[in-house]
Write an enzyme that holds these catalytic residues in place. Structure first.
Site, PDB file in Angstrom:
ATOM      1  NE  ARG A 122       7.724   7.154   0.606  1.00  0.00           N
ATOM      2  CZ  ARG A 122       8.140   7.650   1.641  1.00  0.00           C
ATOM      3  NH1 ARG A 122       7.355   8.161   2.680  1.00  0.00           N
ATOM      4  NH2 ARG A 122       9.435   7.965   1.826  1.00  0.00           N
TER       5      ARG A 122
ATOM      6  CB  ALA B  15      22.508   9.092   5.665  1.00  0.00           C
TER       7      ALA B  15
ATOM      8  CD1 TRP C 104      -1.940  -2.079   2.039  1.00  0.00           C
ATOM      9  CD2 TRP C 104      -3.034  -1.434   0.009  1.00  0.00           C
ATOM     10  NE1 TRP C 104      -2.710  -3.127   1.725  1.00  0.00           N
ATOM     11  CE2 TRP C 104      -3.432  -2.662   0.379  1.00  0.00           C
ATOM     12  CE3 TRP C 104      -3.329  -0.705  -0.870  1.00  0.00           C
ATOM     13  CZ2 TRP C 104      -4.577  -3.217  -0.171  1.00  0.00           C
ATOM     14  CZ3 TRP C 104      -4.387  -1.117  -1.779  1.00  0.00           C
ATOM     15  CH2 TRP C 104      -5.006  -2.386  -1.610  1.00  0.00           C
TER      16      TRP C 104
ATOM     17  CD  GLN D 140      12.533  11.276  -0.010  1.00  0.00           C
ATOM     18  OE1 GLN D 140      13.479  10.372  -0.478  1.00  0.00           O
ATOM     19  NE2 GLN D 140      11.937  10.941   1.090  1.00  0.00           N
TER      20      GLN D 140
HETATM   21  N1  DAH Z   1      14.460   7.814   3.132  1.00  0.00           N
HETATM   22  C1  DAH Z   1      13.705   8.248   4.354  1.00  0.00           C
HETATM   23  C2  DAH Z   1      12.076   8.528   4.068  1.00  0.00           C
HETATM   24  O1  DAH Z   1      11.600   8.859   2.766  1.00  0.00           O
HETATM   25  C3  DAH Z   1      14.433   9.836   4.816  1.00  0.00           C
HETATM   26  C4  DAH Z   1      15.729   9.731   5.353  1.00  0.00           C
HETATM   27  C5  DAH Z   1      15.835   9.399   6.817  1.00  0.00           C
HETATM   28  C6  DAH Z   1      16.601   9.365   4.596  1.00  0.00           C
HETATM   29  C7  DAH Z   1      17.084   9.487   7.458  1.00  0.00           C
HETATM   30  C8  DAH Z   1      17.947   9.099   5.423  1.00  0.00           C
HETATM   31  C9  DAH Z   1      18.095   9.420   6.551  1.00  0.00           C
HETATM   32  O2  DAH Z   1      19.040   9.284   4.454  1.00  0.00           O
HETATM   33  O3  DAH Z   1      19.392   9.085   7.340  1.00  0.00           O
HETATM   34  O4  DAH Z   1      11.465   8.688   4.787  1.00  0.00           O
END
Ligand code: DAH
Length: 376
Positions: free
Chosen positions: A230, A341, A187, A244
């Site tokens: 999504r 990250a 989903w 993003q």
């Molecule tokens: N990928 C996560 C999201 O889409 C966001 C994220 C969170 C990216 C923490 C990162 C991280 O690199 O360290 O919700």
């Protein structure tokens, strides 16, 4: 310009032409000189009525051409008594010269008017204002991506791009997202193919973490802007496609303080030197510890307003120290290397910066919305 009078056919009607021939019986009683005078008068009158080059050509045919009246008169000279002939010949020749000159003068005049007329018809009004070309504008999201790339470039980060279609291996497994994690739920994830290996539209830009590390040895410093997808109902703050900006730095001795320094600098570059940042504990499977990252609201200065929903803070995304399992998954030695990250929502940053209150506006293609960014 003289109004062309209807042609009375003086020289066009064969009857008249015929009547005027020097050899014609009807004129037997007319002297050559009288015929020439008559011809002269009519030729002059008819030339005055000629208004264009076509008319002039037919005038020439009627009076001077091989079948024209004057030619006929010249041909008829043979029938004139020998004594009168030289005088008649001179008179006819001088009329011919005169009519030819009149023809040339009229031809020059008409060609000039004709040219003027054609030029006037083709005239371009160079004083008219030009038509402004419609120039597109850079989409506010693209503009934010450029701005972010510039800011991170100054901090030593390279901008890289990755595929929007990913295998579950990169999108989930290598990021320490186990099979029962909610993000793997159908989903949330748009699955493209699930036959041999699960292929998905990337749910975040994080798959580029593993891809980048697999391709390079430390030190790593990259940012990855791009689309993510999504399976989600749309509302003012959610869309099924959004952007993003992933960030990744891996080296020896990297600590959480580096992360805070980098994101703090970002907030100040983007929203002003007086901005403060907040980091709170959060959970993401691929970082440990994980944090959420917020900036104090630039609209109210942190006092609380409609934009920050009266909290004084605006959340920008998640971040943390790269999980040792993620490092090990790509063959980096977690005992030697550490890293941080982060993943930031780009639409959200544009919304904060320009006070946009509905995320759906970005992909809505409403030019009235997009044009507002043209002059910024
Ligand atoms: N990928 C996560 C999201 O889409 C966001 C994220 C969170 C990216 C923490 C990162 C991280 O690199 O360290 O919700």
């Amino acid at each position: 310009m003289a109004t062309p009078r209807p042609c009375r056919g003086v020289f066009l009607l064969p009857v008249k032409t015929h009547r005027l021939r020097a050899s014609d019986r009807d004129h037997g009683d007319m002297t050559i000189q009288a015929q020439l005078d008559d011809l002269h008068a009519r030729a002059a009158a008819s030339l005055a009525e000629v208004v264009d080059l076509d008319g002039l050509a037919s005038w020439e045919r009627s009076f001077l051409g091989p079948k024209g009246e004057l030619t006929q008169v010249l041909r008829g000279l043979g029938g004139v008594p020998a004594g009168e002939r030289p005088a008649a010949g001179r008179a006819a020749n001088s009329l011919k010269t005169e009519l030819s000159a009149a023809y040339d003068a009229r031809a020059r005049q008409l060609s000039a008017t004709d040219l003027e007329r054609r030029l006037a018809a083709d005239a371009v009004d160079v004083t008219l204002p030009g038509r402004a070309p419609t120039i597109g504008t850079v989409h506010p999201v693209s503009r934010m991506i450029d701005e972010l790339s510039d800011i991170f470039a100054l901090m030593g980060f390279q901008t890289v791009f990755g595929p929007e279609v990913a295998t579950a291996h990169y999108n989930f497994d290598l990021l320490n997202i186990p099979g029962d994690h909610p993000a793997r739920d159908v989903w949330d994830t748009i699955v493209v193919d699930s036959n041999d290996e699960e292929i998905v539209l990337r749910t975040h830009t994080s798959p580029m973490q593993a891809r980048t590390m697999e391709a390079t040895k430390p030190p790593v410093r990259v940012v990855v802007p791009g689309r993510a997808y999504r399976y989600e109902a749309q509302d003012a703050s959610h869309d099924w496609m959004f952007h993003q900006l992933e960030g990744l730095a891996v080296d020896e001795h990297i600590t959480l303080a580096d992360l805070k320094g980098v994101l703090g600098e970002l907030a100040r570059q983007l929203f002003g030197a007086e901005r403060r940042v907040r980091f709170r504990c959060d959970y993401f499977p691929f970082v440990e510890p994980g944090v959420d990252f917020a900036v104090d609201c630039a609209v109210c200065g942190g006092k609380g307003c409609r934009v920050c929903k009266h909290s004084g803070w605006l959340e920008m995304g998640g971040a943390g120290m790269v999980h040792p399992k993620v490092l090990a998954g790509v063959g980096y030695d977690p005992a030697k290397y550490t890293g941080f990250a982060f993943g930031l929502g780009i639409e959200r940053m544009v919304m904060m910066k320009y006070g946009v209150d509905d995320v759906r506006a970005f992909a809505g293609n409403d030019l009235r919305f997009l044009r507002q960014f043209a002059s910024i």
